[in-house]
Design a protein around this motif. Structure first.
Motif, PDB file in Angstrom:
ATOM      1  N   PRO A   1       6.408   8.552   2.146  1.00 20.61           N
ATOM      2  CA  PRO A   1       6.356   7.393   3.437  1.00 20.61           C
ATOM      3  C   PRO A   1       5.225   7.669   3.958  1.00 20.61           C
ATOM      4  O   PRO A   1       4.940   8.925   4.081  1.00 20.61           O
ATOM      5  N   PHE A   2       4.493   6.473   4.343  1.00 18.82           N
ATOM      6  CA  PHE A   2       3.490   6.653   5.315  1.00 18.82           C
ATOM      7  C   PHE A   2       3.429   5.636   6.166  1.00 18.82           C
ATOM      8  O   PHE A   2       4.109   4.403   5.593  1.00 18.82           O
ATOM      9  N   ARG A   3       2.652   5.517   7.281  1.00 17.24           N
ATOM     10  CA  ARG A   3       2.537   4.221   8.038  1.00 17.24           C
ATOM     11  C   ARG A   3       1.319   3.437   7.636  1.00 17.24           C
ATOM     12  O   ARG A   3       0.289   3.850   7.481  1.00 17.24           O
TER      13      ARG A   3
ATOM     14  N   ARG B   1      -1.742   3.104   9.779  1.00 19.19           N
ATOM     15  CA  ARG B   1      -2.757   4.220   9.941  1.00 19.19           C
ATOM     16  C   ARG B   1      -3.674   3.971   8.618  1.00 19.19           C
ATOM     17  O   ARG B   1      -4.976   4.082   8.670  1.00 19.19           O
TER      18      ARG B   1
ATOM     19  N   GLU C   1       6.798   1.874   7.705  1.00 19.16           N
ATOM     20  CA  GLU C   1       6.086   2.680   6.733  1.00 19.16           C
ATOM     21  C   GLU C   1       6.501   2.050   5.404  1.00 19.16           C
ATOM     22  O   GLU C   1       7.254   1.240   4.925  1.00 19.16           O
TER      23      GLU C   1
ATOM     24  N   GLN D   1      -1.232   7.253   1.209  1.00 19.44           N
ATOM     25  CA  GLN D   1      -1.902   6.431   2.242  1.00 19.44           C
ATOM     26  C   GLN D   1      -3.185   6.342   1.754  1.00 19.44           C
ATOM     27  O   GLN D   1      -3.780   5.188   1.870  1.00 19.44           O
TER      28      GLN D   1
ATOM     29  N   ARG E   1       9.061  -2.050   2.201  1.00 18.72           N
ATOM     30  CA  ARG E   1       9.148  -1.185   3.608  1.00 18.72           C
ATOM     31  C   ARG E   1      10.233   0.072   3.278  1.00 18.72           C
ATOM     32  O   ARG E   1      11.323  -0.274   2.682  1.00 18.72           O
TER      33      ARG E   1
ATOM     34  N   GLN F   1      13.978   3.760   8.231  1.00 16.88           N
ATOM     35  CA  GLN F   1      13.906   5.015   8.716  1.00 16.88           C
ATOM     36  C   GLN F   1      15.203   6.043   8.358  1.00 16.88           C
ATOM     37  O   GLN F   1      15.019   7.033   8.326  1.00 16.88           O
TER      38      GLN F   1
ATOM     39  N   ARG G   1      14.741   8.951   5.812  1.00 16.73           N
ATOM     40  CA  ARG G   1      13.732   9.930   6.175  1.00 16.73           C
ATOM     41  C   ARG G   1      14.554  11.033   7.108  1.00 16.73           C
ATOM     42  O   ARG G   1      13.990  11.597   7.890  1.00 16.73           O
TER      43      ARG G   1
END
Length: 738
Positions: A422-424, A427, A457, A462, A577, A580, A583
């Motif tokens: 996972p990554f945002r 960013r 995320e 990324q 997406r 949460q 994670r």
């Protein structure tokens, strides 16, 4: 004269006798008349019956004549050849179909030996055929007909014997022979001649089809056997029937071992084989084909990722279905795709060299100005703690900025072979904007970003999403600066707008990149994601950017599309997406490595209780700075300049933690880590390296070798976080002292 009574009586008796005779004669006449009237009535009846019979006979004759004409027309116009062949093997009558096969007129065919029109290779077959038929049995054979012009035709001949009939007076001709069941009659010959009706059916096309089918079967068998890709056939219940050598090599199993195994036995665990279910249920009709990516299991622990083409076809008996499976080993293909993607990334890195140089030179310039300015002020005005703190904070901020640029460059130069995580999204959008911002400003292109994905995320890599966004943004820039783009803008400000937001279903997010440049034709739009397709000149584009971008987005489980709009051309990325709740593991790690407030927050424990940390780096200045920081927060630190020196120190004074570089003279960090892991003591190892890994797999191997992996320029706070998690003795000693 007087008569006597006796005379009168006698005369009266005579008259009576005569009257009786007359009455009898009258009665006889009356009977004769009645008989005559009856006879006349019977005759009239017979005349009516004869008239009716004559009408019936006339109608029957007309019907027979019509039927004869009809059958004669059918005989003459039939698409197949008909011949009446006598027992002397001569053609008595032939229709036009036979004449066409023999390449002659009907008159030139009749009364000729039939063998004249048969290929010599088929003479023996025809002789046996006619012998059998003239012996009273029907027969069917295949022969080759040869016309007068030399044309050869494969024919199916079918013959039946004709029944013999008495020959009527006056003889007959060929037409009469056809009208009486094709029995040949010769004038003056009272005997009935036996003959047969033979049909010649052109089967050349069928024979060609059979030969083609046989050739196809041979070719398919050769393809099946010798194909470089794996092939197997499955029964309807999913059991393996036949396999080729390629499958056997892939899986390391023999044909005997594979026979009888089920298709599901060959799949990796937890694989839902929908294709096998469809085959067993017989749901799709024959001709159904679908392509899947499946991980197959072979002998032992052999695993390979494959591309499976699953087809359903009729079974051999025609009543059921069976499966045909084509298996392609994706190992080499994946390697080639990775190489293409890596080449495209390096191309992008080269194209962005000016922007990257600017992003590197700007922080360095600020750092240099801050450092030189601080030195000059110290010389002239003395030390100002508050101003120095602001200057150092600014330098630290620029170092972080510089680190992000270097990380992006390392990510582009590294092959994507590691696991996704996972990554945002925000960013990635911010990084892509930073990399193109200067170019856009230099070209007077307005870049607007509306990011509503803060904290959301996606699952993937990324830097791959960053590459996708940079590719699309650079394509938009090229389109806006093209001659067509300048013509359409007509003085309007070129503009690119990036809009990122969650979709209404809550499970997906959307990123739309819209520019007000030229639209594209439907043909170009349909081919934009094809490899090597580009509308740019050869020195401006490789045609791989959008193709690789599509592959990256698909790998993340998303879609990438393009459409013409009223404002211009719009690209839309749709990605799933990450919730949460998925994670938990990362939250657990984050709880272990909480950030430290700074070196001033920790107090040094007594000397005997301080854990020993060994810092190993051939850059002595960097090693001394790290050592000073760790000494201040409660560790006992020793500095070594290479792996050999570090190992000698560790043997005499065992370290609880080792912070090491990788590339060093004499003995490098790899050599040192191998010796430390081979020892019996537990050592917490932190790698700090500026070396760029060539692939994500290599990067993962580095992470597995150490307890923590940091890239240069390293942050003292990051080092502190990992030591607090891996060597908690210092924190416990500090609390005990308090």
């Amino acid at each position: 004269m007087t008569r006597t009574v006796e005379e009168l009586h006698a005369e009266i008796a005579d008259l009576r006798a005569r009257l009786e005779d007359r009455e009898q004669a009258l009665a006889s006449y009356r009977d004769q008349r009645y008989a005559l009237e009856s006879a006349l009535e019977d005759l009239a009846t017979h005349q009516e019956e004869l008239r009716a019979q004559n009408e019936e006979l006339r109608a029957a004759r007309q019907f027979n004549e019509a039927m004869v004409a009809r059958y004669a027309a059918l005989f003459e116009g039939a698409p197949v050849g008909y011949c009446i062949i006598s027992d002397r093997r001569a053609i008595v009558t032939a229709n036009r179909g036979a004449a066409r096969l023999f390449e002659a007129a009907v008159s030139d065919v009749e009364q000729k030996p039939v063998h004249l029109f048969i290929h010599p290779d088929s003479h023996a077959t025809l002789t046996r055929h006619l012998d059998k038929v003239l012996a009273g049995q029907p027969a069917t054979d295949e022969i080759r007909v040869m016309g007068r012009e030399g044309r050869e035709v494969d024919c199916l001949i079918q013959s039946r014997p004709n029944a013999g009939l008495e020959q009527p007076d006056g003889g007959g001709d060929a037409g009469g022979a056809w009208e009486s069941e094709a029995v040949v009659r010769r004038a003056g010959d009272p005997e009935v001649v036996r003959s047969c009706l033979t049909t010649f059916n052109d089967i050349s096309q069928r024979k060609q089809a059979e030969r083609a089918l046989a050739d196809s079967e041979v070719k398919f068998r050769n393809i099946f056997t010798l194909a470089p890709f794996g092939m197997m056939t499955l029964s309807q219940d999913g059991r393996v029937m036949e396999t080729n050598e390629a499958v056997q090599r892939m899986l390391g199993l023999s044909a005997l071992e594979l026979r009888g195994m089920t298709y599901r036995d060959l799949l990796a665990p937890d694989t839902t084989a929908t294709e096998a279910y469809r085959l067993s249920e017989g749901q799709p009709r024959p001709g159904w084909v679908e392509v899947f990516e499946r991980e197959l299991r072979g002998r032992g622990d052999r695993r390979l990722m494959t591309r499976v083409t699953f087809a359903i076809m009729p079974s051999d008996d025609g009543f059921g279905v069976q499966g045909l499976v084509i298996i392609e080993d994706m190992t080499e293909r994946r390697e080639l795709e990775t190489r293409f993607q890596h080449a495209a990334k390096l191309t992008l890195l080269g194209e962005m060299s000016a922007s990257l140089a600017h992003e590197i030179s700007q922080p360095l310039n600020i750092i240099r100005l801050k450092a030189e300015g601080a030195l000059e002020r110290i010389k002239r005005q003395g030390f100002d703690p508050e101003r120095a703190e602001r200057g150092f904070a600014a330098i630290d901020e620029q170092v972080v900025r510089l680190f992000e640029v270097i990380s992006y460059m390392q990510g582009l130069s590294r092959r994507d072979t590691g696991a996704i995580k996972p990554f945002r999204i925000s960013r990635a959008i911010h990084a892509a904007r930073t990399l193109v911002d200067k170019q856009f400003r230099d070209d007077n292109i307005v870049l607007e970003v509306d990011d509503r994905l803060e904290g959301i995320e996606a699952l993937g890599r990324q830097h791959q999403l960053e590459q996708v966004l940079v590719n699309i943004l650079r394509n938009a820039r090229d389109a806006l600066l093209s001659a067509e783009g300048q013509r359409l803008l007509n003085g309007e400000t070129p503009r690119v707008r990036v809009t990122a937001m969650p979709l209404e279903d809550g499970d997906r997010l959307s990123i739309v990149l819209l520019n007000n440049g030229p639209c594209v034709s439907e043909e170009v739009r349909s081919r934009m994601f094809d490899p090597f397709f580009t509308t740019k000149s050869g020195d401006q584009g490789t045609g791989l950017g959008l193709s690789i971008s599509l592959a990256f987005i698909n790998e993340m489980g998303g879609t990438l599309g393009v459409a013409n709009t009223d404002e211009g051309l719009a690209f839309q990325l749709v990605l799933p997406r990450v919730r949460q709740t998925l994670r938990v593991a990362q939250g657990h790690i984050a709880a272990q490595v909480q950030a430290a407030d700074g070196p001033g927050d920790a107090q040094a424990p007594p000397e005997g209780q301080r854990p020993h940390v060994l810092v190993v780096d051939d850059e002595e200045e960097a090693a001394r700075e790290i050592a000073a920081f760790l000494e201040a927060v409660g560790y006992r630190v020793t500095v070594a300049l290479n792996g050999q020196q570090a190992l000698e120190i560790h043997v005499t004074d065992p370290a609880r933690a080792v912070i090491t570089d990788l590339r060093m003279p004499e003995r490098d960090g790899h050599w040192l880590i191998d010796r430390l892991r081979a020892g019996g003591q537990t050592v917490f190892i932190v790698i700090i390296t500026g070396q760029a890994a060539r692939s994500t797999k290599e990067l993962e191997r580095l992470r597995q070798r150490a307890d923590a992996l940091l890239r240069k320029p390293a942050s003292l706070r990051e080092i502190m976080k990992h030591l607090q998690a891996g060597v908690p003795e210092a924190e416990a000693a500090r609390r005990s002292a308090e």
